[in-house]
Design an enzyme around this catalytic site. Structure first.
Site, PDB file in Angstrom:
ATOM      1  N   THR A  15       0.833  -1.215   0.000  1.00 16.24           N
ATOM      2  CA  THR A  15       0.000   0.000   0.000  1.00 16.24           C
ATOM      3  C   THR A  15       0.866   1.264   0.000  1.00 16.24           C
ATOM      4  OG1 THR A  15      -1.546  -1.259   1.328  1.00 16.24           O
ATOM      5  CG2 THR A  15      -1.899   1.111   1.253  1.00 16.24           C
ATOM      6  N   GLU A 131       9.979   9.633   8.674  1.00 16.59           N
ATOM      7  CA  GLU A 131       8.802  10.476   8.932  1.00 16.59           C
ATOM      8  C   GLU A 131       7.495   9.679   8.909  1.00 16.59           C
ATOM      9  OE1 GLU A 131       8.847  14.155   9.541  1.00 16.59           O
ATOM     10  OE2 GLU A 131       7.095  13.174  10.351  1.00 16.59           O
ATOM     11  N   VAL A 134       5.523   7.529  12.166  1.00 15.31           N
ATOM     12  CA  VAL A 134       4.619   8.027  13.213  1.00 15.31           C
ATOM     13  C   VAL A 134       3.605   9.000  12.619  1.00 15.31           C
ATOM     14  CG1 VAL A 134       4.462   9.196  15.442  1.00 15.31           C
ATOM     15  CG2 VAL A 134       6.513   7.877  14.890  1.00 15.31           C
ATOM     16  N   GLY A 136       1.604   8.978  10.103  1.00 11.25           N
ATOM     17  CA  GLY A 136       1.460   9.089   8.642  1.00 11.25           C
ATOM     18  C   GLY A 136       1.755  10.464   8.088  1.00 11.25           C
ATOM     19  N   ILE A 138       1.201  13.488   9.156  1.00 11.43           N
ATOM     20  CA  ILE A 138       1.566  14.628  10.021  1.00 11.43           C
ATOM     21  C   ILE A 138       3.091  14.649  10.146  1.00 11.43           C
ATOM     22  CG2 ILE A 138       1.346  15.689  12.307  1.00 11.43           C
ATOM     23  CD1 ILE A 138      -1.189  14.078  12.769  1.00 11.43           C
ATOM     24  N   GLU A 192      -3.370  -2.741  11.151  1.00 12.62           N
ATOM     25  CA  GLU A 192      -2.155  -3.513  10.895  1.00 12.62           C
ATOM     26  C   GLU A 192      -2.561  -4.927  10.479  1.00 12.62           C
ATOM     27  OE1 GLU A 192       1.124  -2.189  11.382  1.00 12.62           O
ATOM     28  OE2 GLU A 192      -0.172  -0.452  11.383  1.00 12.62           O
ATOM     29  N   LYS A 207       5.104   3.890  18.256  1.00  6.52           N
ATOM     30  CA  LYS A 207       5.247   5.276  17.791  1.00  6.52           C
ATOM     31  C   LYS A 207       5.677   6.186  18.943  1.00  6.52           C
ATOM     32  CE  LYS A 207       1.756   4.456  14.207  1.00  6.52           C
ATOM     33  NZ  LYS A 207       0.313   4.438  13.936  1.00  6.52           N
TER      34      LYS A 207
END
Ligand code: HSE
Length: 436
Positions: A15, A131, A134, A136, A138, A192, A207
């Site tokens: 994905t 990046e 954690v 996605g 943001i 998940e 995270k």
């Protein structure tokens, strides 16, 4: 003269990988104009290269062998999107050894082997950016590492698992039960592969381990994070919470208290008027309080191919710029290079207000026995509700307490659960609010 680009190899075309490739292809011109050179997808490795995907790449970039990416001398950046710990760890370490920069979205890998990976990167003078690991879309890693560099971070409160937030929102707004809401979240591709990681708090803990390391300079400390999920939350608790003016969120908390850091993930009752209480559905939000900047709040999509792909592309662009500038390891990979010396507080010593729900026999003296036990453990009651009246039958008894110590609460509840007038185990949810 043709400007030479920066070449990347993607390992794992699921994905997120598909999202990354789509963004890079669609924005090829825009990125080249912004950077002054192109970013070229040189190779894509996946176990299954026949599956139809939402991106069209030239056939000759595909391979089933990760080695073809890792050993290609033309590849500058390896984008690890295989997920899991093995073989992702071996892939990342080998890329580093081969002097390739790495971009990964793999929170589990970083939270468990981050120290080893960043040490290897520093030694080999390459960068590992993450990046997408954690929240996605943001850019919270960039915010903590770069934008808030002038601050001592006091606290982080995050809704950083979209699946749990989606489930709690559905349960709150539509009265859907937990199992049905989880099924919907899975169908939408948020969960998940093992949804237990989402609903039992593990994903949020991975995270939080990353955020806490960056913000507080502590080593990755996954095992020290108290972790509790949302599986015990019932529609009844959600209804009582709203009666008290609260919303229930799965919160990841990192809080500085004196020379210690609290690290915990658990369902939390928050005053309905807080901005973060209004973060619903699959959206994520991270509240960061710095001593200079004060309170700040970041909001956005925490999962999905394009928001997560956006974060991966941002890392690729950063590294590409660094390669061009001849700058390496400009920003520390994790924590503070010197370490902060802060200790992680034992959960037993954490202080919080509590929501308590007991199932009790409706008869005289029950309330005084429960409140007596709470009092003997130094726990003071703020308010009580008992709605229904069913003589000699079990009814819910709900209390809100003032601030108490976790260990005192756990001990008191053990005693209360043993009372013959109490059926089942007491439910308790920690409350975070400015009032104690
Ligand atoms: N399962 C994760 C979530 C995906 O629900 O937030 C993004 O890490």
């Amino acid at each position: 003269m043709k400007k030479q680009g920066v070449s990347i190899g993607i390992i794992g075309l699921g994905t997120i990988g598909t999202g990354v490739a789509r963004i890079l292809l669609k924005k090829r011109g825009e990125l080249e104009a912004r950077l002054g050179f192109p970013i070229v997808i040189k190779r894509v490795a996946d176990r299954d290269i026949r599956r139809k995907r939402a991106v069209r790449l030239p056939l000759n970039v595909f391979t089933t062998s990760a080695d073809k990416v890792l050993d290609d001398p033309d590849i500058d950046i390896v984008v690890e999107l295989a997920g899991g710990i093995h073989p992702a760890k071996e892939i990342v370490l080998r890329a580093i050894k081969n002097r390739k920069h790495v971009v990964t979205a793999n929170k589990l890998l970083l939270a468990t082997a981050g120290t080893e990976i960043f040490r290897a990167a520093l030694k080999n003078r390459v960068e590992v950016w993450f990046e997408a690991a954690v929240a996605g879309g943001i850019p919270i890693i960039k915010i903590i590492r770069e934008a808030l560099a002038g601050n001592t971070v006091q606290a982080i409160y995050g809704i950083i698992n979209g699946t749990s937030n989606y489930i709690l929102t559905k349960m709150t707004d539509e009265g859907v039960d937990f199992a049905e809401a989880l099924k919907q979240a899975q169908a939408l591709g948020y969960a998940e592969a093992d949804p237990a990681l989402d609903v039992q708090g593990g994903d949020s803990a991975h995270k939080l381990a990353i955020l806490a390391s960056l913000a507080f300079g502590v080593p990755f400390s996954l095992k020290k994070i108290y972790t509790e999920g949302i599986t015990r939350i019932t529609p009844m608790d959600i209804a009582f919470a709203s009666e008290f003016g609260y919303r229930i969120k799965l919160l990841a908390i990192a809080k500085r208290t004196n020379r210690e850091i609290e690290l915990r993930v658990h369902p939390t009752m928050l005053p309905g008027e807080y901005l973060i209480s209004g973060v619903n559905g699959v959206f994520n939000a991270v509240y960061v309080e710095g001593d200079a900047v004060g309170p700040t709040l970041y909001y956005g999509k925490g999962a999905g191919d394009m928001p997560t792909g956006s974060a991966v592309v941002s890392d690729i662009v950063d590294i590409a710029r660094n390669i061009r500038a001849g700058a390496v390891n400009r920003i520390q990979g994790l924590g503070a290079p010197q370490g902060s010396g802060l200790k992680i507080k034992k959960m037993d010593n954490v202080r919080s207000c509590y929501y308590l729900r007991f199932s009790v026999m409706d008869k005289p003296g029950v309330l005084s026995r429960i409140s007596g036990i709470l009092g003997s453990h130094d726990i003071s009651i703020k308010s009580v509700i008992q709605k229904t009246r069913k003589k000699e039958k079990a009814v819910p008894l709900v209390m809100m307490t003032h601030e108490a110590r976790e260990k005192d609460m756990v001990d008191a509840l053990k005693e209360i659960n043993r009372l013959s007038v109490v059926s089942g185990r007491a439910m308790y949810i920690r409350v975070e609010s400015a009032q104690t």
